[in-house]
Design a protein around this motif. Structure first.
Motif, PDB file in Angstrom:
ATOM      1  N   GLY A  12      37.998  13.820   6.541  1.00  0.00           N
ATOM      2  CA  GLY A  12      39.308  14.457   6.578  1.00  0.00           C
ATOM      3  C   GLY A  12      39.462  15.612   5.615  1.00  0.00           C
ATOM      4  N   VAL A  13      38.342  16.182   5.160  1.00  0.00           N
ATOM      5  CA  VAL A  13      38.402  17.339   4.261  1.00  0.00           C
ATOM      6  C   VAL A  13      38.924  18.540   5.041  1.00  0.00           C
ATOM      7  CG1 VAL A  13      37.044  18.896   2.819  1.00  0.00           C
ATOM      8  CG2 VAL A  13      36.533  16.446   2.841  1.00  0.00           C
ATOM      9  N   LYS A  14      39.911  19.209   4.497  1.00  0.00           N
ATOM     10  CA  LYS A  14      40.570  20.304   5.214  1.00  0.00           C
ATOM     11  C   LYS A  14      40.091  21.659   4.692  1.00  0.00           C
ATOM     12  CE  LYS A  14      44.844  17.744   6.205  1.00  0.00           C
ATOM     13  NZ  LYS A  14      44.306  16.445   5.774  1.00  0.00           N
ATOM     14  N   ASN A  15      40.015  22.612   5.620  1.00  0.00           N
ATOM     15  CA  ASN A  15      39.748  24.027   5.306  1.00  0.00           C
ATOM     16  C   ASN A  15      38.419  24.254   4.586  1.00  0.00           C
ATOM     17  OD1 ASN A  15      42.323  24.784   6.367  1.00  0.00           O
ATOM     18  ND2 ASN A  15      43.263  24.108   4.443  1.00  0.00           N
ATOM     19  N   ALA A  16      37.474  23.383   4.802  1.00  0.00           N
ATOM     20  CA  ALA A  16      36.132  23.607   4.238  1.00  0.00           C
ATOM     21  C   ALA A  16      35.385  24.600   5.124  1.00  0.00           C
ATOM     22  CB  ALA A  16      35.366  22.295   4.155  1.00  0.00           C
ATOM     23  N   ARG A  17      34.481  25.354   4.488  1.00  0.00           N
ATOM     24  CA  ARG A  17      33.708  26.353   5.225  1.00  0.00           C
ATOM     25  C   ARG A  17      32.238  26.240   4.837  1.00  0.00           C
ATOM     26  NH1 ARG A  17      34.633  31.288   3.295  1.00  0.00           N
ATOM     27  NH2 ARG A  17      33.604  32.273   5.076  1.00  0.00           N
ATOM     28  N   ILE A  18      31.373  26.545   5.801  1.00  0.00           N
ATOM     29  CA  ILE A  18      29.936  26.605   5.573  1.00  0.00           C
ATOM     30  C   ILE A  18      29.457  27.975   6.008  1.00  0.00           C
ATOM     31  CG2 ILE A  18      27.685  25.631   6.149  1.00  0.00           C
ATOM     32  CD1 ILE A  18      29.161  23.005   6.858  1.00  0.00           C
ATOM     33  N   VAL A  19      28.866  28.715   5.080  1.00  0.00           N
ATOM     34  CA  VAL A  19      28.325  30.050   5.373  1.00  0.00           C
ATOM     35  C   VAL A  19      26.807  29.965   5.280  1.00  0.00           C
ATOM     36  CG1 VAL A  19      28.201  32.470   4.665  1.00  0.00           C
ATOM     37  CG2 VAL A  19      30.385  31.226   4.528  1.00  0.00           C
ATOM     38  N   ILE A  20      26.128  30.332   6.361  1.00  0.00           N
ATOM     39  CA  ILE A  20      24.662  30.352   6.389  1.00  0.00           C
ATOM     40  C   ILE A  20      24.208  31.796   6.232  1.00  0.00           C
ATOM     41  CG2 ILE A  20      22.593  29.774   7.697  1.00  0.00           C
ATOM     42  CD1 ILE A  20      24.360  27.819   9.335  1.00  0.00           C
ATOM     43  N   VAL A  75      27.397  27.181   0.779  1.00  0.00           N
ATOM     44  CA  VAL A  75      26.505  28.279   1.159  1.00  0.00           C
ATOM     45  C   VAL A  75      25.115  27.701   1.371  1.00  0.00           C
ATOM     46  CG1 VAL A  75      25.435  30.465   0.481  1.00  0.00           C
ATOM     47  CG2 VAL A  75      27.843  30.034  -0.062  1.00  0.00           C
ATOM     48  N   ILE A  76      24.550  27.971   2.536  1.00  0.00           N
ATOM     49  CA  ILE A  76      23.173  27.603   2.851  1.00  0.00           C
ATOM     50  C   ILE A  76      22.361  28.883   2.963  1.00  0.00           C
ATOM     51  CG2 ILE A  76      21.614  26.532   4.518  1.00  0.00           C
ATOM     52  CD1 ILE A  76      23.925  24.740   5.408  1.00  0.00           C
ATOM     53  N   ILE A  77      21.290  28.982   2.174  1.00  0.00           N
ATOM     54  CA  ILE A  77      20.377  30.123   2.274  1.00  0.00           C
ATOM     55  C   ILE A  77      19.178  29.668   3.100  1.00  0.00           C
ATOM     56  CG2 ILE A  77      18.906  31.729   1.013  1.00  0.00           C
ATOM     57  CD1 ILE A  77      20.862  31.596  -1.297  1.00  0.00           C
ATOM     58  N   ALA A  78      19.032  30.223   4.304  1.00  0.00           N
ATOM     59  CA  ALA A  78      17.974  29.819   5.226  1.00  0.00           C
ATOM     60  C   ALA A  78      16.759  30.727   5.058  1.00  0.00           C
ATOM     61  CB  ALA A  78      18.481  29.863   6.664  1.00  0.00           C
ATOM     62  N   PRO A  79      15.545  30.171   5.141  1.00  0.00           N
ATOM     63  CA  PRO A  79      14.330  30.921   4.795  1.00  0.00           C
ATOM     64  C   PRO A  79      13.779  31.749   5.951  1.00  0.00           C
ATOM     65  CG  PRO A  79      13.735  28.688   5.361  1.00  0.00           C
ATOM     66  CD  PRO A  79      15.238  28.757   5.470  1.00  0.00           C
ATOM     67  N   PRO A  80      12.861  32.654   5.646  1.00  0.00           N
ATOM     68  CA  PRO A  80      12.134  33.374   6.695  1.00  0.00           C
ATOM     69  C   PRO A  80      11.061  32.474   7.306  1.00  0.00           C
ATOM     70  CG  PRO A  80      11.275  34.002   4.557  1.00  0.00           C
ATOM     71  CD  PRO A  80      12.444  33.089   4.290  1.00  0.00           C
ATOM     72  N   ASN A  81      10.600  32.855   8.479  1.00  0.00           N
ATOM     73  CA  ASN A  81       9.459  32.155   9.085  1.00  0.00           C
ATOM     74  C   ASN A  81       8.191  32.493   8.316  1.00  0.00           C
ATOM     75  OD1 ASN A  81      10.948  30.990  11.241  1.00  0.00           O
ATOM     76  ND2 ASN A  81      10.931  32.949  12.306  1.00  0.00           N
TER      77      ASN A  81
END
Length: 423
Positions: A210-218, A181-187
Motif C-alpha cells: 500500500g505504499v503510495k506515490n513511489a517511483r522506479i526510474v531505470i 533508481v536502478i542502473i542497468a548495465p551494458p551487454n
C-alpha cells in the motif's frame, strides 16, 4: 629302488618360486583420470555431477568457497515477496552422493603449466582436465563513485545471498513517495531480462504494502532491452505511472553516484533516491582472468563444440565467464554448458559416447503474480561459435490464462532445474 625324479622336483621348485614371485609383486592399477571443477554454481555443480553420473571412471573434485549456493535466478521473486529466501539456498549433499569429492575453500591460484589448483588452505590438486565456472565479476570503477564498499549502501543484488537480503531489507523499509533508481548495465551481462523483472517485482512489493506515490526510474546503458515491449505493457497494466525507463539518449549517461548522499547524477539531472540499485558492467570471474584465460572483452573465449578454452584446451570454461557466440548468460545456459563439458571430458578421458552438441535456453520473467512472459531459442556450434536458431518470445495479446500458465511453468522449471543441479 628307482632314483628320485630330479627334473620333476626342480620343475616343482621353479613353479613354486614363480608363483611366490607373482604374488609378491603387486599389480599396479592404472590411476583414474582426475578432473577438478572450480565453482559450484549452476554450471560447475552440474558438470561435477554429470562427470560422475552413472560411472566412477573419473576422479572428480569440486572446489567451492561456500557450503551453500544461493540461486540468482528467481531471486527477484524473493524481492517481490513471492518466495522466501530459504527456497533459494542449496547445499551440496546431492552432488557428493554421486561420488564427487568436495573441498570448501577459496582457490588461491591455478597453475596451468603444472596442471594444479592450489587453495587458500594449502591443498594442491592436480588435474588432467579442469572445469572452471567462476561466475561474474564487476567493473567496479565503470560507474563513477561506485565501488565494492559502496555496494553496502547501493547494493547490486546480482550475486551472493547477502546482497539479495540487503536489497530486500532496503526495499521493505521504503515508505510513501519513495524513489528507487536502478542502473542497468551494458551487454553482455548475467540474465538479460533480470533488471526489468526486478523493477516489476519491486513495484509489486510496494503496491502490495500500500505504499503510495513511489517511483522506479531505470537508467539504462542500452538503447533497448530483452522483451522490452512486453515489459512496458506489463508495467502500464499493473503499475501505471510507477516505472520509468530511460535510455542513454534521455539521461545522457551516469556522471556520478554518491552512496552517502544517495544521489545519482546524470547528464540531465540529479536523482535523490531512497534506494539505489547499481548493476555494474560485468566481466569474467577473477579466477578466469588471473589464470590468463580472458581476452580483451573481459570474458573467456571458448570453443562452442567443447566449451574448451581457446587459450588452454585442458581447461573448460562454462557459465557466465565464458563467451563463444550468441548463447546468453543464464542459469539455464550454464546448466547446458556443464552437461556438454562433462560429456566431452568423459568421451576424451574414458571413451564414453560423444553425442551431437546442442544448446537450449528458456527464460521466464514475472511481471506480477500469475503474469509471466518468456523467451528462448535453440543454439548449435558453427565454426567454433554458438549460433542461435528458432527463437521465440511471448506475444502482447496473450490471454491471462496463458500468462498464468507460464508463471506455473517458471515455478516448475525452477524445481526441475535445481533438482538437476543439486539433486
Amino acid at each position: 629302488m628307482s632314483k628320485p625324479n630330479l627334473i620333476s622336483r626342480r620343475g616343482v621348485i621353479r613353479a613354486a618360486a614363480a608363483a611366490t614371485a607373482m604374488f609378491a609383486c603387486p599389480v599396479i592399477a592404472k590411476a583414474k583420470p582426475r578432473v577438478v571443477v572450480v565453482g559450484g554454481g549452476a554450471g560447475g555443480a552440474t558438470a561435477a555431477k554429470y562427470l560422475r553420473h552413472g560411472s566412477d571412471a573419473i576422479d572428480v573434485t569440486l572446489i567451492e568457497a561456500n557450503r551453500r549456493y544461493v540461486t540468482p535466478f528467481t531471486s527477484n521473486l524473493y524481492l517481490g515477496g513471492l518466495k522466501p529466501f530459504e527456497t533459494l539456498s542449496f547445499g551440496y549433499e546431492g552432488v557428493a552422493a554421486h561420488g564427487v569429492g568436495l573441498v570448501f575453500d577459496q582457490v588461491a591460484a591455478i597453475d596451468r603449466a603444472n596442471k594444479e589448483v592450489r587453495t587458500a588452505g594449502g591443498a594442491r590438486l592436480g588435474y588432467d582436465r579442469l572445469v572452471l565456472s567462476p561466475g561474474i565479476d564487476f567493473r567496479w570503477d565503470a560507474v563513477p563513485g561506485y565501488s565494492e564498499a559502496a555496494a553496502e549502501r547501493m547494493p547490486h543484488g546480482y550475486r551472493g545471498g547477502a546482497q539479495f537480503q540487503l536489497l530486500k531489507s532496503q526495499l521493505d523499509a521504503l515508505g510513501d513517495g519513495a524513489l528507487i533508481v536502478i542502473i542497468a548495465p551494458p551487454n553482455p551481462y548475467r540474465c538479460p531480462p533480470a533488471p526489468y523483472e526486478r523493477a516489476s517485482m519491486m513495484a509489486h512489493a510496494l503496491k502490495s504494502r500500500g505504499v503510495k506515490n513511489a517511483r522506479i526510474v531505470i537508467l539504462d546503458a542500452k538503447d533497448h532491452f530483452a522483451m522490452q515491449t512486453l515489459f512496458i505493457d506489463g508495467w502500464e497494466r499493473h503499475y501505471p505511472g510507477m516505472i520509468e525507463w530511460q535510455d542513454p539518449t534521455i539521461h545522457g549517461g551516469i556522471k556520478a553516484v554518491d552512496p552517502k548522499a544517495m544521489t545519482v547524477t546524470t547528464d540531465f539531472e540529479t536523482h535523490k533516491a531512497a534506494l539505489v540499485n547499481v548493476i555494474p558492467p560485468q566481466i569474467a570471474g577473477r579466477l578466469g582472468r588471473d589464470a590468463g584465460l580472458a581476452d580483451d572483452s573481459g570474458f573467456c573465449p571458448v570453443d562452442a563444440g567443447t566449451m574448451a578454452s581457446l587459450i588452454d584446451p585442458a581447461i573448460h570454461v562454462i557459465g557466465d565467464s565464458a563467451t563463444g557466440g550468441e548463447f546468453p548468460k543464464s542459469g539455464f545456459a550454464a546448466n547446458n554448458e556443464g552437461k556438454i563439458a562433462a560429456m566431452i571430458i568423459r568421451a576424451d578421458l574414458v571413451g564414453d559416447r560423444r553425442m551431437p552438441v546442442r544448446f537450449t535456453n528458456h527464460c521466464w520473467s514475472d511481471l506480477a503474480p500469475d503474469d509471466a512472459i518468456k523467451n528462448g531459442a535453440r543454439y548449435t556450434p558453427q565454426d567454433g561459435k554458438i549460433v542461435m536458431s528458432d527463437p521465440y518470445t511471448s506475444q502482447l495479446d496473450e490471454s491471462p490464462q496463458l500468462r498464468a500458465k507460464q508463471a506455473r511453468e517458471a515455478a516448475g522449471w525452477y524445481i526441475g532445474m535445481t533438482t538437476d543441479i543439486f539433486g
